[in-house]
Design an enzyme around this catalytic site. Structure first.
Site, PDB file in Angstrom:
ATOM      1  N   GLU A  32       9.007  14.938  16.817  1.00  0.00           N
ATOM      2  CA  GLU A  32       9.334  14.977  15.392  1.00  0.00           C
ATOM      3  C   GLU A  32       8.373  15.917  14.676  1.00  0.00           C
ATOM      4  O   GLU A  32       7.162  15.716  14.688  1.00  0.00           O
ATOM      5  CB  GLU A  32       9.256  13.580  14.773  1.00  0.00           C
ATOM      6  CG  GLU A  32       9.665  13.545  13.319  1.00  0.00           C
ATOM      7  CD  GLU A  32       9.623  12.150  12.726  1.00  0.00           C
ATOM      8  OE1 GLU A  32      10.545  11.792  11.974  1.00  0.00           O
ATOM      9  OE2 GLU A  32       8.660  11.407  13.011  1.00  0.00           O
ATOM     10  N   CYS A  75      12.897  11.253   7.909  1.00  0.00           N
ATOM     11  CA  CYS A  75      12.909  10.667   9.247  1.00  0.00           C
ATOM     12  C   CYS A  75      14.247  10.872   9.945  1.00  0.00           C
ATOM     13  O   CYS A  75      14.315  10.852  11.174  1.00  0.00           O
ATOM     14  CB  CYS A  75      12.550   9.189   9.180  1.00  0.00           C
ATOM     15  SG  CYS A  75      13.550   8.247   8.009  1.00  0.00           S
ATOM     16  N   GLY A 124       6.970   4.811   8.595  1.00  0.00           N
ATOM     17  CA  GLY A 124       6.079   5.925   8.884  1.00  0.00           C
ATOM     18  C   GLY A 124       6.250   6.384  10.324  1.00  0.00           C
ATOM     19  O   GLY A 124       7.303   6.190  10.937  1.00  0.00           O
ATOM     20  N   SER A 125       5.201   6.951  10.860  1.00  0.00           N
ATOM     21  CA  SER A 125       5.275   7.522  12.202  1.00  0.00           C
ATOM     22  C   SER A 125       5.275   6.446  13.279  1.00  0.00           C
ATOM     23  O   SER A 125       4.766   5.333  13.079  1.00  0.00           O
ATOM     24  CB  SER A 125       4.103   8.474  12.438  1.00  0.00           C
ATOM     25  OG  SER A 125       2.896   7.746  12.583  1.00  0.00           O
ATOM     26  N   THR A 126       5.809   6.801  14.429  1.00  0.00           N
ATOM     27  CA  THR A 126       5.832   5.869  15.561  1.00  0.00           C
ATOM     28  C   THR A 126       4.426   5.564  16.041  1.00  0.00           C
ATOM     29  O   THR A 126       4.124   4.428  16.438  1.00  0.00           O
ATOM     30  CB  THR A 126       6.683   6.461  16.700  1.00  0.00           C
ATOM     31  OG1 THR A 126       8.028   6.642  16.226  1.00  0.00           O
ATOM     32  CG2 THR A 126       6.706   5.548  17.908  1.00  0.00           C
ATOM     33  N   GLU A 142      10.192   0.945  10.451  1.00  0.00           N
ATOM     34  CA  GLU A 142      11.147   2.058  10.364  1.00  0.00           C
ATOM     35  C   GLU A 142      10.343   3.305  10.674  1.00  0.00           C
ATOM     36  O   GLU A 142       9.499   3.716   9.883  1.00  0.00           O
ATOM     37  CB  GLU A 142      11.790   2.114   8.981  1.00  0.00           C
ATOM     38  CG  GLU A 142      13.023   3.009   8.934  1.00  0.00           C
ATOM     39  CD  GLU A 142      12.702   4.432   8.541  1.00  0.00           C
ATOM     40  OE1 GLU A 142      12.617   5.277   9.467  1.00  0.00           O
ATOM     41  OE2 GLU A 142      12.527   4.702   7.358  1.00  0.00           O
ATOM     42  N   VAL A 162       1.625   5.354  14.286  1.00  0.00           N
ATOM     43  CA  VAL A 162       1.015   4.355  13.399  1.00  0.00           C
ATOM     44  C   VAL A 162       1.746   3.023  13.531  1.00  0.00           C
ATOM     45  O   VAL A 162       1.126   1.954  13.469  1.00  0.00           O
ATOM     46  CB  VAL A 162       1.016   4.843  11.943  1.00  0.00           C
ATOM     47  CG1 VAL A 162       0.473   3.769  11.009  1.00  0.00           C
ATOM     48  CG2 VAL A 162       0.172   6.115  11.801  1.00  0.00           C
ATOM     49  N   GLY A 163       3.055   3.063  13.733  1.00  0.00           N
ATOM     50  CA  GLY A 163       3.804   1.827  13.923  1.00  0.00           C
ATOM     51  C   GLY A 163       3.292   1.009  15.095  1.00  0.00           C
ATOM     52  O   GLY A 163       3.221  -0.222  15.041  1.00  0.00           O
ATOM     53  N   LYS A 203       0.845  -1.201   0.000  1.00  0.00           N
ATOM     54  CA  LYS A 203       0.000   0.000   0.000  1.00  0.00           C
ATOM     55  C   LYS A 203       0.879   1.250   0.000  1.00  0.00           C
ATOM     56  O   LYS A 203       1.597   1.512   0.964  1.00  0.00           O
ATOM     57  CB  LYS A 203      -0.914   0.060   1.228  1.00  0.00           C
ATOM     58  CG  LYS A 203      -1.934   1.210   1.142  1.00  0.00           C
ATOM     59  CD  LYS A 203      -2.604   1.501   2.472  1.00  0.00           C
ATOM     60  CE  LYS A 203      -1.863   2.535   3.271  1.00  0.00           C
ATOM     61  NZ  LYS A 203      -1.877   3.896   2.638  1.00  0.00           N
TER      62      LYS A 203
END
Length: 500
Positions: free
Chosen positions: A400, A303, A246-248, A269, A250-251, A193
Site C-alpha cells: 500500500e 484505504c 489505520g495501517s496494518t 479497519e 499499527v493494527g 485520539k
C-alpha cells in the site's frame, strides 16, 4: 491554560474568522496536557505551522477514562434512554450542518484535501452518519428465546462501557463520525485520539458536542502521538473495547496491546491494495472517469484506492490513451481554489514515503508514464503517477503506497485477472467495470474483498457495512453491523415454576 486557535479564512468558497480552544477535551472541559507540552499542526501546502494543540499523555488517558466511567455510571449508558441519546445526537447533527463550511475549511487546512471534496463528501458523509445512528439509538433490542413453559429467557444488548477509538489523518471528521456514531447510539462513552497531523475538526467537534448538551465525560478527545497516547488507550485496563482505523502494521500493535492487557474487544479497519478491473465491454469513458476518482481522489490517501488497474487487452490501448489525457488535465494546487482536484499529501513524512515507493518502482524497472516527481517547490505536492511494465513481485504492486500512484496492468481473461487481483495480503475493496451483469456479479463474488463496486468506485453509504477480508481488518463499520461492535449480549434466564 490551553491556547486558542484563531484563523482568518479568505477563500472564494469560505470567508470567515474562526477561533476555538485547542486543549484536550476531558470531562466536558478543555485542559492542558499533564506535561504542558504541545504538538505543532503543519499546513501541508507550505510546511508552515498553523497552530499548536495540547499533547495528551498516558496520565491524561487515565483522567479521560475516569471521566468516561463516571459519565457511564451516572449520566449515560443505561441511565439515559435511547430516545434521549437520539435527541442529543440529532442536536449535534443540526450544529454540524450549521457549521458545515467551517468544518470543511478546517479539514482542508490541516489535511490538504480540497474544500469542495471536504464539504461535499467528508462533512456531508459525517452528518449523514451521525443522523443515521441517531435513528438507531432507541431501536437496539434483544430477543426472547423459546425454551420451556416454566422458564422465560431473553437477551439484552447492553452498552459495553468505556470504549477507546483511534482515528487516522486521511478522513479525520468522517472517521470520527464512523466511530462515535454507533458507540454513542449504543450508550457507550468514548475516549478518542485523532491523528496528531489533523486534529482540528475533532477539537472543533468537541465544542459542538458541548453545545448540543451531551453530559460531561461522554466524549473525551485527546490529541497525542500513537506510541504514547494511542498505546495507552489500546493497553488500558479500564477500556473494554478499542476501534482503530489505520495501517496494518499499527493494527497489529493495537491488537497485541489489547491482548496483553485485558483482552479488550478489537475492531480494525486497515490497509488495502484494491484492484480495479476493466473488461473489454466496459463504457471506456465512464471507466476512465471512475478510475481517476478511484486512485487520485483524496490524493490517493484512501484505504480503498484503486491502485492496481487491470485493463483487458482488447481496450487496453484506448483506455491507456484516455486515462493519460484525463490525468494530465487534473489541477494540482491550492485546496481552497474551486478548480483544484488534488492538494498536497498530508505531511512531509507521507510525502517522503510516497516518493520512496516511486523510486523503488523506477529502480525495479517499471516505466513511469506520467508524474513520478514532486509538484512545485514548496509543500508536499506529488504529481499523479502512472506506472506500466510492472510485475507482481514489485513493491509498487504489492504494498500500500497511500498516495497518487497506480500501476496499469493488461490482462487476458476473467480467470487471469481474478487470480492477479486476489494475489495480495489485503482484501478491503475492489471494483469491476463491465456491461455484462452476469460477468460483473460473478467477478465481484469471486474477489476476496469486503467491498466490491460494480461500475463505480469509492461509493459509501452510512447504512451499508464496510470492512475488509484478510489483513485489511476485523469487524465492520457502518450500517447495523457496526452496532454489534458496541454492545455486549447478556442472556437472562427467569424460572417461572421449576422446583428443585
Amino acid at each position: 491554560m490551553p491556547s486558542t486557535f484563531t484563523h482568518e479564512f479568505n477563500a472564494p468558497a469560505f470567508k470567515a474568522k474562526v477561533s476555538f480552544n485547542t486543549g484536550l477535551f476531558i470531562n466536558g472541559q478543555f485542559v492542558d496536557g499533564s506535561d504542558n507540552t504541545t504538538i505543532d499542526v503543519i499546513n501541508p501546502t507550505n510546511g508552515k505551522v498553523i497552530t499548536s494543540v495540547s499533547e495528551g499523555t498516558p496520565k491524561d488517558v487515565d483522567l479521560a477514562v475516569d471521566a468516561a466511567h463516571a459519565a457511564f455510571d451516572t449520566a449515560w449508558g443505561l441511565h439515559t434512554p435511547g430516545a434521549q441519546r437520539s435527541i442529543l445526537m440529532s442536536k449535534l447533527v443540526a450544529l454540524m450542518e450549521k457549521n458545515a463550511d467551517e468544518l470543511a475549511a478546517l479539514e482542508a487546512l490541516d489535511n490538504g484535501k480540497t474544500f469542495n471534496w471536504a464539504r461535499n463528501i467528508d462533512v456531508a458523509g459525517s452528518i449523514d452518519c451521525i443522523r443515521y445512528y441517531a435513528g438507531w439509538a432507541d431501536k437496539i433490542t434483544g430477543q426472547v428465546q423459546e425454551t420451556t413453559e416454566d422458564k422465560l429467557t431473553y437477551s439484552r444488548h447492553e452498552p459495553i462501557g468505556v470504549v477507546g477509538q483511534i482515528i487516522p489523518w486521511n478522513f479525520p471528521l468522517l472517521m470520527m463520525a464512523w466511530k462515535i456514531g454507533p458507540a454513542l447510539a449504543c450508550g457507550n462513552t468514548v475516549v478518542l485520539k485523532p491523528s496528531e497531523f489533523t486534529p482540528l475538526t475533532a477539537i472543533r467537534m468537541c465544542h459542538l458536542i458541548n453545545e448540543a448538551g451531551f453530559p460531561p465525560g461522554v466524549v473525551n478527545v485527546l490529541t497525542g502521538y500513537g506510541n504514547t497516547t494511542g498505546n495507552a488507550i489500546s493497553s488500558h485496563m479500564r477500556i473494554e473495547k478499542v476501534a482503530f482505523t489505520g495501517s496494518t502494521i499499527v493494527g497489529r500493535k493495537i491488537m497485541e496491546a489489547a491482548a496483553r492487557s485485558n483482552l479488550k474487544n478489537v475492531t480494525l479497519e486497515l490497509g488495502g491494495k484494491s484492484p480495479n478491473i476493466i473488461f473489454d465491454d466496459a463504457d471506456i469513458e465512464q471507466a476512465v472517469n471512475w478510475a481517476i476518482f478511484g486512485i487520485f481522489w483524496n490524493h490517493g490517501q484512501t484505504c480503498t484506492a484503486g491502485s492496481r488497474i487491470f485493463v483487458q487487452e482488447g481496450i487496453y490501448d484506448e483506455f491507456f490513451k484516455r486515462f493519460m489525457e484525463k490525468t494530465r488535465s487534473l489541477k494540482i494546487g491550492d485546496p481552497f481554489a474551486p478548480d483544484t482536484f488534488q492538494g498536497p499529501q498530508v505531511s512531509e513524512i507521507q510525502f517522503n514515503r510516497i516518493m520512496s515507493y516511486i523510486e523503488s518502482g523506477k529502480a525495479a524497472g517499471a516505466k513511469v508514464e506520467i508524474g513520478g516527481e514532486r509538484h512545485g517547490s514548496e509543500g508536499y505536492f506529488i504529481k499523479p503517477t502512472i506506472f506500466t511494465n510492472v510485475d507482481p513481485s514489485m513493491k509498487i504492486v504489492q504494498e500500500e503506497i497511500f498516495g497518487p500512484v497506480c500501476v496499469l496492468i493488461k490482462f487476458k481473461d476473467e480467470e487471469d485477472v481474478i487470480k492477479q487481483a486476489n494475489d495480495t495480503l489485503y482484501g478491503l475493496a475492489a471494483a469491476v467495470f463491465t456491461q455484462d451483469l452476469n460477468r460483473a456479479l460473478n467477478t465481484a463474488h469471486r474477489l476476496k474483498a469486503g467491498t466490491a463496486w460494480i461500475n463505480c468506485v469509492n461509493s459509501f453509504n452510512s447504512n451499508v457495512p464496510f470492512g475488509g477480508f484478510k489483513q485489511s481488518g476485523i469487524g465492520r463499520e457502518c450500517g447495523d453491523y457496526a452496532l454489534t461492535n458496541y454492545t455486549a449480549v447478556k442472556a437472562v434466564h427467569v424460572n417461572l415454576g421449576h422446583k428443585m
